[in-house]
Write a protein that holds these residues in place. Structure first.
Motif, short mmCIF file in Angstrom:
data_model
loop_
_atom_site.label_atom_id
_atom_site.label_comp_id
_atom_site.label_asym_id
_atom_site.label_seq_id
_atom_site.Cartn_x
_atom_site.Cartn_y
_atom_site.Cartn_z
N VAL A 85 16.21 35.63 -27.16
CA VAL A 85 16.16 35.97 -28.57
C VAL A 85 17.60 35.91 -29.10
O VAL A 85 18.55 36.16 -28.37
N HIS A 86 17.74 35.52 -30.37
CA HIS A 86 19.08 35.44 -30.96
C HIS A 86 19.69 36.84 -31.06
O HIS A 86 18.97 37.83 -31.28
N PRO A 87 20.99 36.93 -30.90
CA PRO A 87 21.66 38.23 -31.00
C PRO A 87 21.33 38.94 -32.32
O PRO A 87 21.30 38.31 -33.39
N GLY A 88 21.04 40.22 -32.21
CA GLY A 88 20.71 41.02 -33.39
C GLY A 88 19.31 40.84 -33.92
O GLY A 88 18.96 41.41 -34.95
N LYS A 89 18.47 40.09 -33.24
CA LYS A 89 17.12 39.79 -33.73
C LYS A 89 16.01 40.44 -32.92
O LYS A 89 14.84 40.18 -33.17
N VAL A 90 16.35 41.30 -31.96
CA VAL A 90 15.29 41.87 -31.12
C VAL A 90 14.36 42.79 -31.93
O VAL A 90 13.17 42.84 -31.66
N ALA A 91 14.88 43.48 -32.92
CA ALA A 91 14.01 44.34 -33.73
C ALA A 91 12.98 43.49 -34.47
O ALA A 91 11.79 43.86 -34.52
N GLU A 92 13.41 42.36 -35.01
CA GLU A 92 12.47 41.47 -35.69
C GLU A 92 11.49 40.85 -34.70
O GLU A 92 10.30 40.72 -34.99
N TYR A 93 11.98 40.48 -33.53
CA TYR A 93 11.12 39.93 -32.49
C TYR A 93 10.03 40.94 -32.12
O TYR A 93 8.85 40.60 -32.03
N THR A 94 10.44 42.19 -31.93
CA THR A 94 9.50 43.25 -31.59
C THR A 94 8.49 43.46 -32.71
O THR A 94 7.28 43.57 -32.46
#
Length: 105
Positions: free
Chosen positions: A11-20
């Motif tokens: 996942v792109h850095p800083g995007k895990v919240a959106e991924y989740t």
């Protein structure tokens, strides 16, 4: 007989919240397509140090996972996710298959 497989993605850095968030709201049609292909017990974990995603799933002996990329729902999901994950030039997620080296049942 079923088998468990594992793979990793990124996942792109800083995007895990959106991924989740997107996975918390996974489309019912995609969930059904996965089940119809013989997939169950699918989990994804995030390594915050590297932003790598580690996934495991169980698939039936007669699974049809190879056909999933051909489905319209799968193509739409990949397009939906391509702004927050590493992707190949052909529009597919960059996936590294992992080989099992130990299992304790």
């Amino acid at each position: 007989m079923s088998e468990r497989i594992a793979f990793r993605m990124k996942v792109h850095p800083g995007k895990v919240a959106e991924y989740t968030k997107r996975h918390d709201e996974i489309w019912p049609e995609l969930s059904q397509a996965l089940r119809d292909a013989g997939v169950s017990d699918y989990s994804i974990w995030h390594d915050p140090k590297t932003d790598e995603l580690f996934a495991t799933l169980v698939r039936t002996a007669d699974h049809t996972m190879a056909d999933l990329p051909k489905t319209e729902i799968n193509k739409r999901w990949w397009k939906f996710m391509d702004d927050i994950m590493d992707y190949n030039d052909d529009g597919t997620p960059h996936v590294v298959e992992l080989r099992q080296v130990f299992h304790l049942a």
